[in-house]
Design an enzyme around this catalytic site. Structure first.
Site, PDB file in Angstrom:
ATOM      1  N   HIS A   1       0.873  -1.177   0.000  1.00 25.51           N
ATOM      2  CA  HIS A   1       0.000   0.000   0.000  1.00 25.51           C
ATOM      3  C   HIS A   1       0.914   1.232   0.000  1.00 25.51           C
ATOM      4  O   HIS A   1       2.001   1.196   0.577  1.00 25.51           O
ATOM      5  CB  HIS A   1      -0.832  -0.048   1.286  1.00 25.51           C
TER       6      HIS A   1
ATOM      7  N   ASP B   1       3.373  -4.058   8.207  1.00 25.54           N
ATOM      8  CA  ASP B   1       2.123  -3.330   8.021  1.00 25.54           C
ATOM      9  C   ASP B   1       0.994  -4.329   8.276  1.00 25.54           C
ATOM     10  O   ASP B   1       0.723  -5.194   7.448  1.00 25.54           O
ATOM     11  CB  ASP B   1       2.073  -2.777   6.584  1.00 25.54           C
TER      12      ASP B   1
ATOM     13  N   GLN C   1      -4.171  -5.001   7.306  1.00 24.14           N
ATOM     14  CA  GLN C   1      -5.141  -5.999   6.821  1.00 24.14           C
ATOM     15  C   GLN C   1      -5.057  -7.323   7.579  1.00 24.14           C
ATOM     16  O   GLN C   1      -5.871  -8.209   7.331  1.00 24.14           O
ATOM     17  CB  GLN C   1      -4.938  -6.255   5.312  1.00 24.14           C
TER      18      GLN C   1
ATOM     19  N   LYS D   1     -10.236  -0.417  10.776  1.00 26.98           N
ATOM     20  CA  LYS D   1     -10.426  -1.634   9.970  1.00 26.98           C
ATOM     21  C   LYS D   1     -10.755  -2.830  10.861  1.00 26.98           C
ATOM     22  O   LYS D   1     -10.951  -3.934  10.375  1.00 26.98           O
ATOM     23  CB  LYS D   1      -9.165  -1.939   9.159  1.00 26.98           C
TER      24      LYS D   1
ATOM     25  N   CYS E   1      -4.641   2.211  -3.767  1.00 28.36           N
ATOM     26  CA  CYS E   1      -3.402   2.790  -3.207  1.00 28.36           C
ATOM     27  C   CYS E   1      -2.242   1.804  -3.341  1.00 28.36           C
ATOM     28  O   CYS E   1      -1.424   1.655  -2.423  1.00 28.36           O
ATOM     29  CB  CYS E   1      -3.566   3.204  -1.745  1.00 28.36           C
TER      30      CYS E   1
END
Ligand code: PMP
Length: 409
Positions: free
Chosen positions: A121, A198, A201, A224, A364
């Site tokens: 991303h 990261d 997700q 999220k 993105c």
């Protein structure tokens, strides 16, 4: 079929789209919020509104307690038992920028290498691109095969003694592929590099243990994972966090300030200048409670069932191409796809007319789009409140898209 959890999400029960039941399939962008989270935020406003860490009065102490309890909860949630390794941020983006600007600027020198994947991303790409430019360092990429699956061999090949930072997404927000973080961390550490994960997700969907994954930094966003926007977390290994310069300077981070001098508080508080987002932290704590109550096994089983069913039905549509691994076991509940000859924005707006909310665009992740040879894709993503009926409505609507545009079926 309706699963047990949909009923906890007020918006899903009341909102209609074009006179139809809303089928929300954009949880990779942001999640819906359960009533318990909405109530926790309201509860803060009704019962605890005060600036924490400031006042000597009880209300401020209560707000401080709420905020610091949320920090402890966030620490346990990701398997780190030391709340002092948890910095509250606005989200994943701020957390990664903090690492790049604070840790990265001090650690990376000319000729060093920063290694990321082509699927990152932009939040986990642009901070490293800028750092590499500033420091005359090299930003290198691992690419993977045409399905985005990266072999350990490619990591092995690209991590070397010049690598200072390995920054990777745990789960791709486009392809849904899951990276083998433990093995990558082991390789990175063997060469003296730090690992920045990261988790935007992954943290909402799978059980994370930062000690087992052996990462040095982990970033994730509350919004999220059922919590409000504007709150997120940077986990940083204690020794590293202690050595980092605060990125933002301001109130609430000092032991003492003189006209020309400052003594900062210990981490993590030195990293959190300004009035903190207590209501966000209260919402995050409630979201963690909710996820813990549902349990990772249930979350996994629901998402696996949705993914397998959606993949099976998508594979039955001749004019639809699905990106990423064809095997459900290698991916999370994120499906990027395109309909032959139809622009993703048209697909999304036709689906919207059936009450189905999906994302269309580059997500993105423009370098990944280029790698896949497309300019944009559609994306459907699931969470624990989705049902098999949602999948049926989605696929039935998708199967009509080409017909609506006059292509025939
Ligand atoms: N990384 C990934 C993989 C993401 O999916 C996102 C959000 N789309 C981000 C980073 C950025 O998260 P946020 O916008 O919450 O800071």
């Amino acid at each position: 079929m309706d699963n047990n959890y949909r009923k906890d999400f007020p918006l899903l029960l009341t909102r209609e789209e074009k006179g139809r039941r809303l089928v929300y399939l954009d949880s990779a962008a942001t999640s819906q919020k359960p009533l318990s989270v909405i109530k926790a935020i309201e509860g803060y406003y009704r019962n605890y509104t005060a600036n924490p860490h400031r006042g000597a009065y009880t209300l401020s102490e209560d707000a401080t307690g709420l905020y610091e309890k949320a920090r402890e909860k966030a620490a346990h949630f990701i398997g780190c038992n030391n709340p002092q390794e948890i910095v509250f941020t606005a989200g994943t983006t701020e957390a990664i920028n903090m690492v790049a600007l604070s840790y990265g600027r001090a650690a990376v020198k000319e000729g060093d290498e920063i290694l990321i994947t082509v699927a990152e991303h932009h939040s986990n790409l642009l901070p490293w691109q800028r750092l590499a430019k500033e420091k005359k360092a090299v930003l290198r990429y691992v690419y993977g095969d045409e399905q985005g699956q990266i072999s350990l061999g490619e990591w092995e090949e690209k991590i070397n003694s010049r690598t200072k930072i390995v920054a990777l997404g745990h789960i791709s927000n486009v392809l849904g592929g899951i990276n083998p973080v433990e093995e990558i961390s082991r390789m990175a550490h063997r060469h003296g590099a730090v690992v920045v994960l990261d988790g935007a997700q992954s943290v909402p969907h799978i059980k994370i243990n930062v000690k087992e994954l052996d990462v040095d930094f982990l970033a994730f966003s509350g919004h999220k994972m059922l919590a409000p926007a504007g709150i997120g977390v940077l986990y940083a290994r204690k020794g590293l966090l202690d050595s980092m310069e605060p990125l933002m300077l301001g109130g609430g981070i000092v032991e003492e300030v003189g006209e020309q001098s400052v003594v900062f508080m210990d981490a993590p508080w030195k990293m959190e200048a300004g009035t903190p987002n207590v209501e966000g932290a209260a919402g995050l704590a409630a979201a963690i409670d909710y996820l813990n109550q549902v349990g990772w096994t249930n979350i996994h089983n629901i998402e696996k069932q949705l993914l397998e069913y959606a993949l099976e039905r998508l594979n039955g549509l001749n004019e639809v191409e699905v990106y990423g691994s064809k095997h459900p076991e290698n991916r999370a509940g994120i499906l990027a796809f395109n309909v032959k000859d139809v622009h993703p924005h048209d697909v999304a707006s036709i689906l919207n007319s059936y009450g189905v909310a999906i994302r269309a665009g580059h997500h993105c992740a423009q370098p990944l789009m280029k790698h896949l040879g497309v300019s944009s894709t559609c994306r459907a993503s699931f969470y624990l409140y989705n049902t098999l009926e949602d999948v049926d409505i989605f696929i039935d609507a998708l199967s009509k898209v080409r017909e609506v545009l006059g292509y025939g079926t």
